[in-house]
Design an enzyme around this catalytic site. Sequence first.
Site, mmCIF file in Angstrom:
data_model
loop_
_atom_site.group_PDB
_atom_site.id
_atom_site.type_symbol
_atom_site.label_atom_id
_atom_site.label_comp_id
_atom_site.label_asym_id
_atom_site.label_seq_id
_atom_site.Cartn_x
_atom_site.Cartn_y
_atom_site.Cartn_z
ATOM 1 N N TYR A 164 -35.255 32.242 1.247
ATOM 2 C CA TYR A 164 -35.110 31.114 1.438
ATOM 3 C C TYR A 164 -35.992 30.503 2.876
ATOM 4 O O TYR A 164 -36.962 29.228 2.328
ATOM 5 C CB TYR A 164 -34.383 29.788 1.832
ATOM 6 C CG TYR A 164 -33.346 29.938 -0.543
ATOM 7 C CD1 TYR A 164 -33.430 31.227 -0.635
ATOM 8 C CD2 TYR A 164 -33.789 28.721 -0.436
ATOM 9 C CE1 TYR A 164 -32.547 30.758 -1.846
ATOM 10 C CE2 TYR A 164 -32.756 28.571 -1.946
ATOM 11 C CZ TYR A 164 -32.561 29.435 -2.740
ATOM 12 O OH TYR A 164 -32.042 28.924 -3.347
ATOM 13 N N LYS A 188 -27.270 43.237 -2.357
ATOM 14 C CA LYS A 188 -28.258 43.983 -3.190
ATOM 15 C C LYS A 188 -28.640 45.494 -1.631
ATOM 16 O O LYS A 188 -29.161 46.155 -1.315
ATOM 17 C CB LYS A 188 -29.458 43.777 -3.685
ATOM 18 C CG LYS A 188 -28.887 43.582 -4.551
ATOM 19 C CD LYS A 188 -28.788 44.134 -5.998
ATOM 20 C CE LYS A 188 -29.515 44.808 -6.491
ATOM 21 N NZ LYS A 188 -29.181 45.791 -7.274
ATOM 22 N N ASP A 244 -25.433 42.016 -8.767
ATOM 23 C CA ASP A 244 -25.483 42.217 -10.125
ATOM 24 C C ASP A 244 -24.401 42.544 -10.728
ATOM 25 O O ASP A 244 -24.191 42.001 -11.840
ATOM 26 C CB ASP A 244 -27.063 43.413 -10.586
ATOM 27 C CG ASP A 244 -26.214 45.433 -9.688
ATOM 28 O OD1 ASP A 244 -25.893 44.842 -8.796
ATOM 29 O OD2 ASP A 244 -27.256 45.962 -10.600
ATOM 30 N N ASP A 266 -27.168 31.644 -3.792
ATOM 31 C CA ASP A 266 -27.899 29.772 -5.256
ATOM 32 C C ASP A 266 -27.183 30.443 -6.853
ATOM 33 O O ASP A 266 -26.972 29.614 -7.515
ATOM 34 C CB ASP A 266 -29.074 30.245 -5.056
ATOM 35 C CG ASP A 266 -29.727 28.959 -5.993
ATOM 36 O OD1 ASP A 266 -29.023 27.839 -6.136
ATOM 37 O OD2 ASP A 266 -30.819 29.438 -6.218
ATOM 38 N N ASP A 299 -24.161 29.333 -9.275
ATOM 39 C CA ASP A 299 -24.322 28.479 -10.419
ATOM 40 C C ASP A 299 -23.726 29.578 -11.873
ATOM 41 O O ASP A 299 -22.825 28.759 -12.741
ATOM 42 C CB ASP A 299 -25.811 28.943 -10.780
ATOM 43 C CG ASP A 299 -26.483 27.222 -10.816
ATOM 44 O OD1 ASP A 299 -26.242 26.997 -10.166
ATOM 45 O OD2 ASP A 299 -28.082 27.026 -11.566
HETATM 46 C C1 IPM Z 1 -29.013 24.550 -4.743
HETATM 47 C C2 IPM Z 1 -30.193 24.051 -5.470
HETATM 48 C C3 IPM Z 1 -31.431 24.293 -4.481
HETATM 49 C C4 IPM Z 1 -30.909 25.152 -3.611
HETATM 50 C C5 IPM Z 1 -33.051 23.660 -4.962
HETATM 51 C C6 IPM Z 1 -32.461 21.797 -5.192
HETATM 52 C C7 IPM Z 1 -33.522 23.574 -3.635
HETATM 53 O O1 IPM Z 1 -30.349 25.054 -6.523
HETATM 54 O O2 IPM Z 1 -28.101 23.466 -3.833
HETATM 55 O O3 IPM Z 1 -28.306 25.828 -5.353
HETATM 56 O O4 IPM Z 1 -32.404 26.616 -4.409
HETATM 57 O O5 IPM Z 1 -30.245 26.085 -2.761
HETATM 58 MG MG MG Z 2 -28.946 26.108 -7.032
#
Ligand code: IPM
Ligand code: MG
Length: 364
Positions: A141, A192, A224, A248, A252
């Site tokens: 990042y 990884k 993975d 990240d 999710d």
């Molecule tokens: C998160 C989001 C952010 C990230 C974006 C909005 C920059 O996806 O906080 O998970 O990638 O960290």
């Molecule tokens: Mg995210």
Amino acid sequence: MTHSLLILPGDGIGPEIMVEARRVIDWLRTKRGLNFTLYEGLVGGAAYDAYGVPLSDNTLELAKTVDAVLLGAVGGPKWAGVDYDKRPEAGLLALRKELELFANLRPAICFESLVNSSSLKPELVSGLDIMIVRELTGGVYFGKPRGIEDLPDGSRRGINTQVYTTPEIHRIAHVAFELAGKRRGRVTSSDKANVMESGLLWREEVTKIARQYPDIKLDHMLADSCAMQLVRAPKQFDVIVTDNLFGDILSDVAAMLTGSLGMLPSAALGVRGGAAMYEPVHGSAPDIAGQNVANPIATILSLAMALRYTFDCGEEARMIEDAVRSVLAGGLRTTDIMQPGKARVSTTVMGDSILRALDHVSAT
Ligand code: IPM
Ligand code: MG
């Protein structure tokens, strides 16, 4: 004792879910006597529209002086054509970097009344309680060099750099091991190492830090494979510690196990005594913005995390969590967590119901 809090609603559904969090703050003031000094500012696309930058110097300075920041969400198609460094997301990333919020805690907890909202079988997610510890200020990042360059042959090249140093790995590993000590005593480190030197370093250094925590069981899992195990048998995990990019993605995945992204809070913590930032894991959901259908629970639970980790008000944090649990048990659902036979409610009605449940929870 005054608690200072900077509220940054952001874009999309951010402002409307933040209204509900603010009502909970008002409740904490009047019913629990908590003393908040509130500030509000713009971030993301909203700040870009107003000032031409996704995070103004004033807002950043304010963020550095308050005890905590509560952020809604940033981004949306409206700003898709804006330069990278002025995109709404850049405002969020700048806040994380400038406040040195290196530890991102993303709990994935499945509320019992939502086990059927998960895309996985109920028995796989019932009782789920995972904590993802995501490194938040390093890795690809922020790594340099980065950019898009033109090559002599007329083609172009995009570059990002995955980079970690030992201090960065050590401090996030400590956070994970300490948290595991207060939970079920297990850490899974995800990398990884099979293809990336930075991953190999990550694995070696996490292993070194583990020696200081003899009561914690550490194992390593390739990222993975970790994604696969999260949807195969998620309850095997306690704490997962991982880098910025994998964190990240894995967060999710973990979030969706619980039924909806609209349920999950997060905390971004920095060095001791510094600021902290709390935000829902979900995004700005521009497709449903302004319709009063967004789920405010992740933001309200993020406020609960602020009470626990920054303001030392664990009792009030528990009250909020209990109130959310009881509203869900009572059958109220925003669209994202709607199930057959339940009552679909708006953002506002979900907020109303949580406030009523708070009155009830605090009286018992
Ligand atoms: C998160 C989001 C952010 C990230 C974006 C909005 C920059 O996806 O906080 O998970 O990638 O960290
Ligand atoms: Mg995210």
